[in-house]
Design an enzyme around this catalytic site. Structure first.
Site, PDB file in Angstrom:
ATOM      1  N   LYS A   1      -4.153  -0.205  -5.909  1.00 12.19           N
ATOM      2  CA  LYS A   1      -4.129  -0.361  -4.453  1.00 12.19           C
ATOM      3  C   LYS A   1      -2.723  -0.167  -3.900  1.00 12.19           C
ATOM      4  O   LYS A   1      -2.282  -0.867  -2.992  1.00 12.19           O
ATOM      5  CB  LYS A   1      -4.671  -1.731  -4.057  1.00 12.19           C
ATOM      6  CG  LYS A   1      -6.115  -1.935  -4.486  1.00 12.19           C
ATOM      7  CD  LYS A   1      -6.668  -3.244  -3.991  1.00 12.19           C
ATOM      8  CE  LYS A   1      -8.079  -3.498  -4.436  1.00 12.19           C
ATOM      9  NZ  LYS A   1      -9.015  -2.434  -4.231  1.00 12.19           N
ATOM     10  N   CYS A   2      -2.035   0.818  -4.425  1.00  9.73           N
ATOM     11  CA  CYS A   2      -0.641   1.093  -4.085  1.00  9.73           C
ATOM     12  C   CYS A   2      -0.559   2.433  -3.353  1.00  9.73           C
ATOM     13  O   CYS A   2      -1.399   3.311  -3.556  1.00  9.73           O
ATOM     14  CB  CYS A   2       0.169   1.141  -5.385  1.00  9.73           C
ATOM     15  SG  CYS A   2       1.904   1.581  -5.205  1.00  9.73           S
ATOM     16  N   GLY A   3       0.453   2.595  -2.545  1.00  8.04           N
ATOM     17  CA  GLY A   3       0.666   3.880  -1.887  1.00  8.04           C
ATOM     18  C   GLY A   3       0.898   5.004  -2.876  1.00  8.04           C
ATOM     19  O   GLY A   3       0.667   6.180  -2.565  1.00  8.04           O
TER      20      GLY A   3
ATOM     21  N   THR B   1      -0.744   5.196  -5.787  1.00 11.68           N
ATOM     22  CA  THR B   1      -1.938   5.319  -6.635  1.00 11.68           C
ATOM     23  C   THR B   1      -2.418   6.765  -6.787  1.00 11.68           C
ATOM     24  O   THR B   1      -2.864   7.135  -7.884  1.00 11.68           O
ATOM     25  CB  THR B   1      -3.071   4.408  -6.111  1.00 11.68           C
ATOM     26  OG1 THR B   1      -2.600   3.055  -6.137  1.00 11.68           O
ATOM     27  CG2 THR B   1      -4.321   4.511  -6.954  1.00 11.68           C
TER      28      THR B   1
END
Length: 161
Positions: free
Chosen positions: A35-37, A39
């Site tokens: 759930k990371c930018g 990803t």
């Protein structure tokens, strides 16, 4: 521990593995999050893996929930997400801490061998990448914002050594 091959790791499915199983291969070790930018880098990592795996290249992904709680799921959830969303076929390992007292010994070693900016041994965020040569030596450390395709030349060079 004096070399990368002396570490044991736990696969996403709970199986214990030894990094010695990867001896003689070029490794890209990455702390990841779903759930990371960053990803979408899973796509670039998978592309590199498919392109070079037959030449002795491995991507080893270690999901980590230490940065903004961006990897909240179980190991099973992470596996499902990576395979269905990004068709990941490279090895995924159990959720791992990369900083602090409970950091996995592998990441303590990697950070010591390839410090970050200004000599920092902290991993700053998800998708920090460590390139390890066939000889087991850490060759480089890449910032989270460094896209996988931007290190392809280094991977090719490491494979040719």
């Amino acid at each position: 521990m004096s070399e990368i091959y002396s570490f044991d790791v736990t696969a996403n499915n709970g199986n214990e593995l030894q990094l010695a199983d990867y001896k003689g291969k070029v490794l890209l070790i990455v702390n990841t999050a779903s759930k990371c930018g960053f990803t979408p880098q899973y796509e670039g990592l998978q592309s590199l893996y498919e392109k070079y795996k037959d030449q002795g290249f491995e991507v080893l992904a270690f999901p980590c929930d230490q940065f903004g709680h961006q990897e909240p799921g179980s190991d099973s959830d992470i596996q499902n997400f990576c395979t269905t969303r990004f068709s990941v076929s490279f090895p995924l390992f159990e959720k791992t801490e990369v900083n602090g007292d409970d950091a996995h010994p592998l990441f303590k070693y990697l950070k010591k061998q390839a410090p970050g900016i200004f000599g920092s041994e902290m991993v700053k965020w998800n998708f920090t990448k460590f390139l390890v040569g066939k000889d087991g030596k850490v060759m480089a450390r890449y910032a989270p914002k460094t896209a996988p395709e931007n290190i392809e030349a280094d991977i090719k060079a490491a494979l040719s050594l």
